[in-house]
Design an enzyme around this catalytic site. Structure first.
Site, PDB file in Angstrom:
ATOM      1  N   LEU A 447       0.852  -1.063  -0.029  1.00  0.00           N
ATOM      2  CA  LEU A 447      -0.153   0.066   0.133  1.00  0.00           C
ATOM      3  C   LEU A 447       0.890   1.393  -0.070  1.00  0.00           C
ATOM      4  CD1 LEU A 447      -2.899  -1.162   2.562  1.00  0.00           C
ATOM      5  CD2 LEU A 447      -2.957  -1.018   0.145  1.00  0.00           C
ATOM      6  N   GLY A 448       2.027   1.181   0.699  1.00  0.00           N
ATOM      7  CA  GLY A 448       3.016   2.392   0.721  1.00  0.00           C
ATOM      8  C   GLY A 448       4.299   1.938   1.489  1.00  0.00           C
ATOM      9  N   GLY A 450       7.564   4.080   3.782  1.00  0.00           N
ATOM     10  CA  GLY A 450       8.266   5.179   4.381  1.00  0.00           C
ATOM     11  C   GLY A 450       9.044   5.023   5.150  1.00  0.00           C
ATOM     12  N   GLY A 451       9.779   5.993   5.751  1.00  0.00           N
ATOM     13  CA  GLY A 451      10.975   5.771   6.682  1.00  0.00           C
ATOM     14  C   GLY A 451      10.500   4.919   8.024  1.00  0.00           C
ATOM     15  N   GLY A 453       8.638   2.162   7.761  1.00  0.00           N
ATOM     16  CA  GLY A 453       8.588   0.636   7.422  1.00  0.00           C
ATOM     17  C   GLY A 453       7.587   0.443   6.049  1.00  0.00           C
ATOM     18  N   THR A 454       7.209  -0.505   5.759  1.00  0.00           N
ATOM     19  CA  THR A 454       6.510  -0.660   4.364  1.00  0.00           C
ATOM     20  C   THR A 454       4.915  -1.474   4.770  1.00  0.00           C
ATOM     21  OG1 THR A 454       8.442  -1.055   3.238  1.00  0.00           O
ATOM     22  CG2 THR A 454       6.448  -2.105   2.274  1.00  0.00           C
ATOM     23  N   VAL A 455       3.764  -1.088   4.159  1.00  0.00           N
ATOM     24  CA  VAL A 455       2.678  -1.396   4.450  1.00  0.00           C
ATOM     25  C   VAL A 455       2.049  -2.057   3.552  1.00  0.00           C
ATOM     26  CG1 VAL A 455       0.382  -0.475   5.295  1.00  0.00           C
ATOM     27  CG2 VAL A 455       2.198   0.810   6.156  1.00  0.00           C
ATOM     28  N   LYS A 469       1.967  -3.643   8.755  1.00  0.00           N
ATOM     29  CA  LYS A 469       3.220  -2.720   8.547  1.00  0.00           C
ATOM     30  C   LYS A 469       4.307  -3.438   8.981  1.00  0.00           C
ATOM     31  CE  LYS A 469       5.018   1.740  10.022  1.00  0.00           C
ATOM     32  NZ  LYS A 469       4.902   2.810  10.772  1.00  0.00           N
ATOM     33  N   ASP A 566       4.816  12.721  14.342  1.00  0.00           N
ATOM     34  CA  ASP A 566       4.683  12.865  12.845  1.00  0.00           C
ATOM     35  C   ASP A 566       3.484  13.182  12.171  1.00  0.00           C
ATOM     36  OD1 ASP A 566       6.146  12.908  10.453  1.00  0.00           O
ATOM     37  OD2 ASP A 566       6.051  10.979  10.160  1.00  0.00           O
TER      38      ASP A 566
END
Length: 772
Positions: A447-448, A450-451, A453-455, A469, A566
């Site tokens: 799904l996406g 980022g810094g 982790g990966t989802v 995640k 964040d």
């Protein structure tokens, strides 16, 4: 029966070979392959599109029957003290083209005839200039001269260096001073006929025939036969006869060999694949033996045109009988890779080749031994595979147990025991459950990333869709903090916070399982032109209210304050109803109840990051307040928090917003997509809230609880009292140019802000409570 099978197989190979030969390409697709009886292989062609370049262009004269191909040349002028006749000859007839780097053309005969009355001679010459890739072959051509009292010569320059050569001449002698008698042999040995090799690499050359240039007592024979002849000819293509001195056909054309090549050198050409002429996969490059350039040749076992992408095709050695397979006992099997192999018939063994071990009868004993060895090998392999799989499974289980303990599994189980009666208890998933849910973490399930982790998107056995995640924990000392955070987040029950359902600790990095929110992020909707129309001002205000309430809940309604750390529009998800849900707690921290701040490594996103936290590393609840202020500004303006498209001083949206507020230019930065339908008073109040959140000092900012109450108050006022207020465009502009308020209200609306432009706001009929 076996022999019949072999015959069928051989017949099939013959048919396949014949089909391949028929389809073997020699010219470019849709290009003529012949002119008359002459084949025109690429790089030559009858049009510019069908040839490698204009140098290889062949002209086909269709008016002749059959049509005749010509090679274009250039003619030069010549000055000489002798009387010469220069025949016009700009096209050379092509007799044959070879891909080995040669072609055959026909050249005319230069004639010199003496006038018996005047003694003057008409001397003839031909000048020919080939294009760059062509030059005469010095090894295969000769300069031949017939006659008496005459001289023939050829002169030119090197095709590479353009250095002029000294002329090569040939002078036939008249030893007997007679034209013909039966005592002379028919050989071109110097008497009435001479021949000599020509210079190397002639591309611009002239050949001449000149008579009557010697003393009269030596040239008398011209009175009997006044004509002499000079011509270039392929060695072996002309046989001298004494009768040629009398009835020689001066219009006859003689074949000569012309060498050709492409490019410069193989090494230089291979550096530029686009201009490299050897296009076939199965081709090789060879530098030309004479002069510059290179030739392309099909690799061993292949035949065809190496200058075409699919020009070199496999040679079927089996059908051409160029193989050494033992007949009667073996079968030749062609390989499309340019080779072949020999296979012995049933009952025989060996390599099947005449010069090899051949084919000998296989004994039953050998068969039994072969089966025994094969069975033993299979049993050994099966046992080895079983032991390997067992050991691998044990190793995998030990590794999972190791990761479970390393990631705080035992501590998590203890914490679960303390909450055993809670309905909000976290679930510990196995790695197999999550692999099944994500189809073994396939890339299309992402799904996406980022810094933190990966989802991945996953579907649990009960058909619930979840977001999984892969977190990143680099410091083992954070495990206890991580476990406590997981327990705490699992107990959070707020409609505007993404629900943490559980975790998996059997992998190198922990896996967190969240509820799935399907409609993207606020960031996507704000900055994607295809989605932004859905975010009306009313919806944006509702998102601000919901997000502010969720952050206030985290700060004040949980067991211990949770600072998100964040907060940004890309971490605010939207469900089917565009309801906001705060997500991504990978950077979140729990502040103990006995402390008001926490010293941490600075984390966050530029543009949203609290400047005071950035400089001091002291994390407080007010850091989230600053980030939320940037989110409010992003909802008002529709611009990104950090953009290099803006002027350097305004790249940071928070700074740009405060500057515009202070200068009374709020109207200039409000998102044009909402300016017409937004309530101006609401815009002013929300802008004023955002300006208080963005104050540099954390102690001067309101708390998230105060911000949430203020935003909720705006919604309440709007529903009951502001619906009937309609301002003109001039009143709207005046209100938006009002300076920001210096005070902040927690009961609904700031009084000093609403009194700015009092002539306009007197029409608003409701009471306001004063701020702090």
């Amino acid at each position: 029966m076996q022999m019949g099978f072999c015959l069928n197989q051989m017949l099939l190979l013959v048919l396949l070979s014949a089909a391949a030969a028929k389809t073997q390409p020699m010219s470019k697709p849709n290009c003529p392959t012949k002119c008359g009886n002459v084949s025109i292989p690429f790089p030559f062609g009858l049009t510019e599109l069908c040839s490698l370049n204009t140098s290889f262009l062949i002209t086909c004269n269709q008016t002749l029957s059959p049509p005749i191909p010509f090679l274009n040349t250039t003619q030069q002028s010549l000055s000489s003290p002798f009387h010469f006749l220069n025949a016009s000859y700009e096209k050379l007839r092509v007799l044959n083209i070879s891909l080995d780097g040669q072609l055959h053309v026909s050249l005319p005969v230069a004639t010199s005839c003496v006038n018996n009355k005047t003694g003057e001679s008409d001397n003839q010459f031909f000048t020919i200039t080939f294009d760059t890739p062509f030059h005469l072959s010095s090894k295969q051509n000769k300069l031949t001269v017939l006659g008496a009292g005459t001289v023939g010569l050829v002169s030119g320059q090197d095709s590479t260096s353009k250095t002029p050569y000294a002329p090569t001449s040939c002078v036939p002698l008249n030893i007997t001073n007679t034209i013909y008698n039966n005592t002379h042999d028919d050989s071109c040995s110097g008497n009435f006929c001479c021949e000599t090799p020509i210079q190397h690499r002639l591309s611009e050359f002239i050949y001449i025939c000149a008579s009557n240039i010697f003393e009269e007592n030596y040239t008398k024979p011209y009175q009997s036969h006044p004509c002499s002849y000079t011509f270039l000819v392929k060695e072996g293509a002309y046989n001298f006869s004494m009768t040629d001195l009398i009835n020689f056909n001066r219009t006859k054309m003689f074949p000569v060999v012309v060498d050709w090549a492409v490019g410069n050198t193989c090494r230089a050409a291979q550096k530029n694949t686009s201009s490299y002429a050897c296009k076939s996969k199965y081709s090789e490059c060879h530098n030309a033996k004479v002069g510059p350039g290179y030739h392309c040749k099909c690799s061993s076992g292949f035949r065809g045109n190496p200058y075409l992408p699919h020009g070199c095709q496999d040679v079927d050695e089996c059908t051409e009988e160029s193989h050494d397979c033992l007949k009667g006992r073996s079968i030749c099997i062609n390989s499309p890779a340019g080779s072949y192999s020999c296979s012995c018939l049933k009952g025989y063994e060996g390599d099947g080749k005449i010069n090899g071990s051949g084919c000998v009868r296989r004994s039953n004993r050998k068969i039994i031994i072969a089966f025994s060895v094969s069975g033993s090998i299979l049993a050994l392999l099966g046992g080895t595979l079983y032991v390997y799989c067992t050991l691998k499974k044990r190793k995998l289980n030990r590794l999972k147990e190791h990761f479970f303990q390393l990631n705080g599994g035992q501590l998590l189980q203890q914490q679960i025991g303390r909450y055993s009666g809670s309905n909000e208890l976290t679930k510990i998933f196995t790695v197999e459950e999550l692999k099944d849910a994500t189809n073994n973490f396939r890339e299309e399930m992402v799904l996406g990333a980022g810094g933190e982790g990966t989802v991945y998107k996953g579907i649990l056995p009960d058909n619930r869709t979840v977001a999984i995640k892969k977190s990143r924990i680099s410091n083992p000392n954070q495990i206890e903090h991580f476990i406590n955070e997981v327990i705490l987040l699992c107990q959070i029950n707020h409609r505007n916070v993404v629900k943490l359902l559980g975790c998996c600790l059997e992998t190198e990095v922990p896996l967190l399982v969240y509820e799935f929110v399907p409609n993207g992020t606020v960031y996507d909707h704000l900055h994607d032109q295809t989605k932004s129309f859905r975010l009306t001002w009313k919806r944006r205000l509702q998102i601000a209210v919901e997000t502010g309430g969720a952050l206030a809940y985290l700060h004040s309604a949980t067991h211990a304050p949770i600072v998100h750390r964040d907060v940004k529009t890309s971490n605010i998800l939207l469900d089917h109803n565009l309801t906001a849900k705060v997500s991504d707690f990978g950077a979140s921290r729990i502040i103990p109840l006995d402390r008001s701040e926490l010293t941490t490594l600075v984390m966050g996103t530029l543009g949203y990051l609290d400047p005071q936290y950035f400089h001091s590393s002291q994390l407080t609840e007010k850091s989230d307040v600053y980030s939320f202020g940037v989110v409010l500004v992003e909802l008002i303006t529709g611009e990104k928090a950090l953009s290099f498209d803006r002027a350097e001083a305004h790249r940071n949206l928070g700074v740009h917003f405060l500057s515009s507020m202070n200068e009374g230019r709020l109207l200039d930065i409000v998102d044009g997509r909402i300016i017409d339908e937004a309530n101006v008073e609401q815009l002013m109040v929300v802008a004023n809230i955002a300006s208080h959140c963005l104050r540099m000092k954390g102690e001067e900012r309101p708390t998230m609880r105060e911000v949430a109450m203020e935003l909720e108050g705006i919604n309440t006022v709007e529903k009951h009292q502001w619906e009937k207020v309609n301002l003109s465009s001039e009143e709207t502009e005046t209100l938006l140019k009002a300076p920001p308020s210096s005070s902040f209200s927690v009961d609904g609306v700031n009084r000093r802000t609403m009194l700015a432009g009092s002539d306009i706001l007197n029409r608003i009929s409701f009471s306001l409570t004063s701020g702090r």
